[in-house]
Design a protein around this motif. Structure first.
Motif, PDB file in Angstrom:
ATOM      1  N   VAL A 241       0.840  -1.206   0.000  1.00 31.45           N
ATOM      2  CA  VAL A 241       0.000   0.000   0.000  1.00 31.45           C
ATOM      3  C   VAL A 241       0.872   1.252   0.000  1.00 31.45           C
ATOM      4  N   ARG A 242       1.905   1.265   0.866  1.00 28.65           N
ATOM      5  CA  ARG A 242       2.777   2.432   0.943  1.00 28.65           C
ATOM      6  C   ARG A 242       3.547   2.630  -0.363  1.00 28.65           C
ATOM      7  N   ALA A 243       4.022   1.526  -0.963  1.00 28.49           N
ATOM      8  CA  ALA A 243       4.738   1.637  -2.234  1.00 28.49           C
ATOM      9  C   ALA A 243       3.840   2.211  -3.312  1.00 28.49           C
ATOM     10  N   CYS A 244       2.576   1.787  -3.310  1.00 32.73           N
ATOM     11  CA  CYS A 244       1.612   2.305  -4.279  1.00 32.73           C
ATOM     12  C   CYS A 244       1.401   3.805  -4.067  1.00 32.73           C
ATOM     13  N   GLU A 245       1.314   4.229  -2.819  1.00 32.29           N
ATOM     14  CA  GLU A 245       1.153   5.648  -2.519  1.00 32.29           C
ATOM     15  C   GLU A 245       2.360   6.446  -3.011  1.00 32.29           C
ATOM     16  N   GLU A 246       3.557   5.896  -2.822  1.00 33.15           N
ATOM     17  CA  GLU A 246       4.771   6.572  -3.282  1.00 33.15           C
ATOM     18  C   GLU A 246       4.790   6.676  -4.805  1.00 33.15           C
ATOM     19  N   LEU A 247       4.359   5.617  -5.474  1.00 33.79           N
ATOM     20  CA  LEU A 247       4.324   5.640  -6.938  1.00 33.79           C
ATOM     21  C   LEU A 247       3.374   6.711  -7.452  1.00 33.79           C
ATOM     22  N   LEU A 248       2.200   6.800  -6.844  1.00 32.31           N
ATOM     23  CA  LEU A 248       1.216   7.780  -7.287  1.00 32.31           C
ATOM     24  C   LEU A 248       1.641   9.200  -6.934  1.00 32.31           C
ATOM     25  N   SER A 249       2.440   9.337  -5.908  1.00 32.67           N
ATOM     26  CA  SER A 249       2.900  10.659  -5.505  1.00 32.67           C
ATOM     27  C   SER A 249       4.107  11.117  -6.325  1.00 32.67           C
ATOM     28  N   ARG A 250       5.081  10.238  -6.492  1.00 28.83           N
ATOM     29  CA  ARG A 250       6.328  10.603  -7.167  1.00 28.83           C
ATOM     30  C   ARG A 250       6.255  10.442  -8.683  1.00 28.83           C
ATOM     31  N   LYS A 251       5.302   9.656  -9.165  1.00 28.59           N
ATOM     32  CA  LYS A 251       5.114   9.440 -10.609  1.00 28.59           C
ATOM     33  C   LYS A 251       6.362   8.849 -11.266  1.00 28.59           C
ATOM     34  N   SER A 252       7.098   8.015 -10.538  1.00 29.80           N
ATOM     35  CA  SER A 252       8.321   7.448 -11.096  1.00 29.80           C
ATOM     36  C   SER A 252       8.538   6.050 -10.556  1.00 29.80           C
ATOM     37  N   LEU A 253       8.380   5.048 -11.407  1.00 28.83           N
ATOM     38  CA  LEU A 253       8.617   3.663 -11.008  1.00 28.83           C
ATOM     39  C   LEU A 253      10.088   3.442 -10.672  1.00 28.83           C
ATOM     40  N   ALA A 254      10.992   4.033 -11.456  1.00 26.94           N
ATOM     41  CA  ALA A 254      12.419   3.859 -11.219  1.00 26.94           C
ATOM     42  C   ALA A 254      12.833   4.442  -9.872  1.00 26.94           C
ATOM     43  N   ALA A 255      12.395   5.666  -9.584  1.00 22.77           N
ATOM     44  CA  ALA A 255      12.780   6.329  -8.337  1.00 22.77           C
ATOM     45  C   ALA A 255      12.265   5.568  -7.123  1.00 22.77           C
ATOM     46  N   VAL A 256      11.049   5.061  -7.210  1.00 22.73           N
ATOM     47  CA  VAL A 256      10.471   4.334  -6.080  1.00 22.73           C
ATOM     48  C   VAL A 256      11.154   2.984  -5.906  1.00 22.73           C
ATOM     49  N   GLY A 257      11.419   2.284  -7.012  1.00 20.61           N
ATOM     50  CA  GLY A 257      12.059   0.979  -6.920  1.00 20.61           C
ATOM     51  C   GLY A 257      13.426   1.047  -6.269  1.00 20.61           C
ATOM     52  N   VAL A 258      14.305   1.900  -6.785  1.00 13.07           N
ATOM     53  CA  VAL A 258      15.654   1.996  -6.216  1.00 13.07           C
ATOM     54  C   VAL A 258      15.622   2.671  -4.851  1.00 13.07           C
ATOM     55  N   GLY A 259      14.645   3.559  -4.622  1.00 14.96           N
ATOM     56  CA  GLY A 259      14.538   4.221  -3.327  1.00 14.96           C
ATOM     57  C   GLY A 259      14.199   3.244  -2.212  1.00 14.96           C
ATOM     58  N   ILE A 260      13.296   2.314  -2.486  1.00 18.30           N
ATOM     59  CA  ILE A 260      12.934   1.292  -1.494  1.00 18.30           C
ATOM     60  C   ILE A 260      14.116   0.364  -1.243  1.00 18.30           C
ATOM     61  N   LEU A 261      14.791  -0.052  -2.311  1.00 14.26           N
ATOM     62  CA  LEU A 261      15.939  -0.943  -2.165  1.00 14.26           C
ATOM     63  C   LEU A 261      17.049  -0.270  -1.366  1.00 14.26           C
ATOM     64  N   ALA A 262      17.281   1.015  -1.639  1.00 17.89           N
ATOM     65  CA  ALA A 262      18.320   1.758  -0.918  1.00 17.89           C
ATOM     66  C   ALA A 262      18.014   1.845   0.572  1.00 17.89           C
ATOM     67  N   GLN A 263      16.733   1.916   0.921  1.00 11.29           N
ATOM     68  CA  GLN A 263      16.336   1.988   2.320  1.00 11.29           C
ATOM     69  C   GLN A 263      16.490   0.639   3.021  1.00 11.29           C
ATOM     70  N   LYS A 264      16.279  -0.451   2.280  1.00 12.13           N
ATOM     71  CA  LYS A 264      16.251  -1.776   2.893  1.00 12.13           C
ATOM     72  C   LYS A 264      17.633  -2.388   3.098  1.00 12.13           C
ATOM     73  N   ILE A 265      18.568  -2.116   2.203  1.00  7.56           N
ATOM     74  CA  ILE A 265      19.878  -2.752   2.304  1.00  7.56           C
ATOM     75  C   ILE A 265      20.937  -1.844   1.676  1.00  7.56           C
TER      76      ILE A 265
END
Length: 366
Positions: A241-265
């Motif tokens: 749900v949060r990832a979906c909210e970030e996608l709709l807010s930032r309008k960038s699949l690439a930014a959200v994908g690498v942003g989540i990965l950068a936060q996790k590891i």
């Protein structure tokens, strides 16, 4: 037309949406004989494009399925308990098919004998509009976001495993695992797991070339010669749900994908006794294009009056009733509790009262 579910990043990596599940809850009667037509209409399909199955799944009694190549689109309906709505599962190889149908259903004819897709706004894509539609009538329950390193330009799977085993990584996730499969003694595929399948987040780093070549060999198709490493994040529940909210807010699949990965590891140099203070591998920064970290953590809501009432009924009521009974039915003890408690209200309690009333209630000192 680009549907927006596959994006080439500046460093040449490919970011894509690889799996999607969602549940629709509003806008239809789930007890009707054919509630699935509602989901099909929203996605742009007709009933004759699906086949009925003799059994359901996920707690639903029935489902219909559309097969696209080796993948499936499954629509589950008639849940075992009221309120389950309709659940839709879209496997990775079916995403393009779903988005094409959704795009066609929301396109209109033009004077140039062509059709034009009506986007929600100039920064949106078909994929983002599809997610927005889901959020309007239900919620995403699983979303997989993958990063493809075609050519293995940054890390191979054994290299990632070596970093993990040597402790050259920083992450709050405790569980890691490495699986290596062999055929006649030769390595036929390997995968690094970070996180558990039962959690809201799990990362898989695996040899996509080996996986695809197994399928292609069985179909007698030419094999892929280019190394291919996939970093695949499986997001479920609140994380989806949060990832979906970030996608709709930032309008960038690439930014959200690498942003989540950068936060996790984070892959690191062991140059400090505390991993959080260790410097990051330069190649890791390049791999993620120095992405801004995106946290999927959602702070729990402040206690609400309704929740406190439910807790009182569930946990306190039996003990309170026993005390009153022991006092011969007198409720003086309860009034003493109220008197004592009113003078010990914390800021949290005052905020809870104000939120419930909307304004400061008369007669209550907050």
């Amino acid at each position: 037309m680009d549907n927006g579910n596959k994006v080439i990043m500046k460093n040449g990596l490919l970011s894509l949406s690889d799996w999607l599940e969602f549940t629709l809850k509003t806008g239809f009667d789930e007890t009707s004989p054919a509630p699935y037509t509602y989901a099909l209409d929203l996605m742009g399909y007709s009933v004759d494009e699906f086949t009925f199955q003799p059994f359901g799944g996920f707690g639903y009694h029935e489902k219909i399925v559309r097969r696209v190549g080796s993948g499936e689109i499954k629509v589950y309906y008639h849940g075992s308990v009221p309120g389950m709505g309709i659940h839709v599962v879209i496997s990775s190889s079916c995403m393009d098919d779903v988005l094409k149908h959704y795009r066609d259903a929301h396109s209109s004819a033009t004077p140039f004998s062509d059709s034009a897709y009506e986007m929600a706004d100039l920064d949106s894509t078909v994929f983002l509009d599809f997610l927005a539609m889901i959020c309007e009538f239900g919620s995403v329950t699983r979303l997989d976001i993958a990063i493809d390193d075609i050519g293995a330009c940054y890390f191979t799977v054994p290299e990632v495993n070596q970093y993990i085993e040597s402790g050259q990584y920083s992450s709050r996730i405790r569980h890691t695992e490495y699986l290596c499969s062999r055929d006649n003694g030769a390595v036929s595929g390997d995968t690094v797991y970070v996180g558990k399948r039962t959690s809201d987040f799990m990362l898989r780093v695996y040899d996509k070339q080996a996986e695809q070549n197994k399928k292609r060999a069985s179909q007698e198709l030419p094999l892929i010669e280019t190394p291919w490493v996939r970093w695949e994040m499986e997001l479920k529940g609140d994380s989806a749900v949060r990832a979906c909210e970030e996608l709709l807010s930032r309008k960038s699949l690439a930014a959200v994908g690498v942003g989540i990965l950068a936060q996790k590891i984070r892959l690191i140099h062991l140059d400090n006794v505390r991993k959080a203070r260790c410097s990051t591998l330069e190649k890791w920064n390049d791999f993620l294009s120095n992405a801004e970290k995106i946290s999927l953590y959602h702070r729990p809501p402040a206690p609400a009056v309704d929740r406190v009432c439910a807790w009182l009924k569930r946990q306190v009521a039996p003990s309170l009733a026993a005390v009153v009974a022991a006092f011969g039915g007198s409720v003086d003890f309860i009034y003493d509790l109220l008197s004592s408690g009113s003078g010990r209200l914390s800021e949290k309690h005052r905020n809870m009262i104000q939120t419930y009333w909307g304004v400061q209630p008369a007669g209550v000192m907050v």
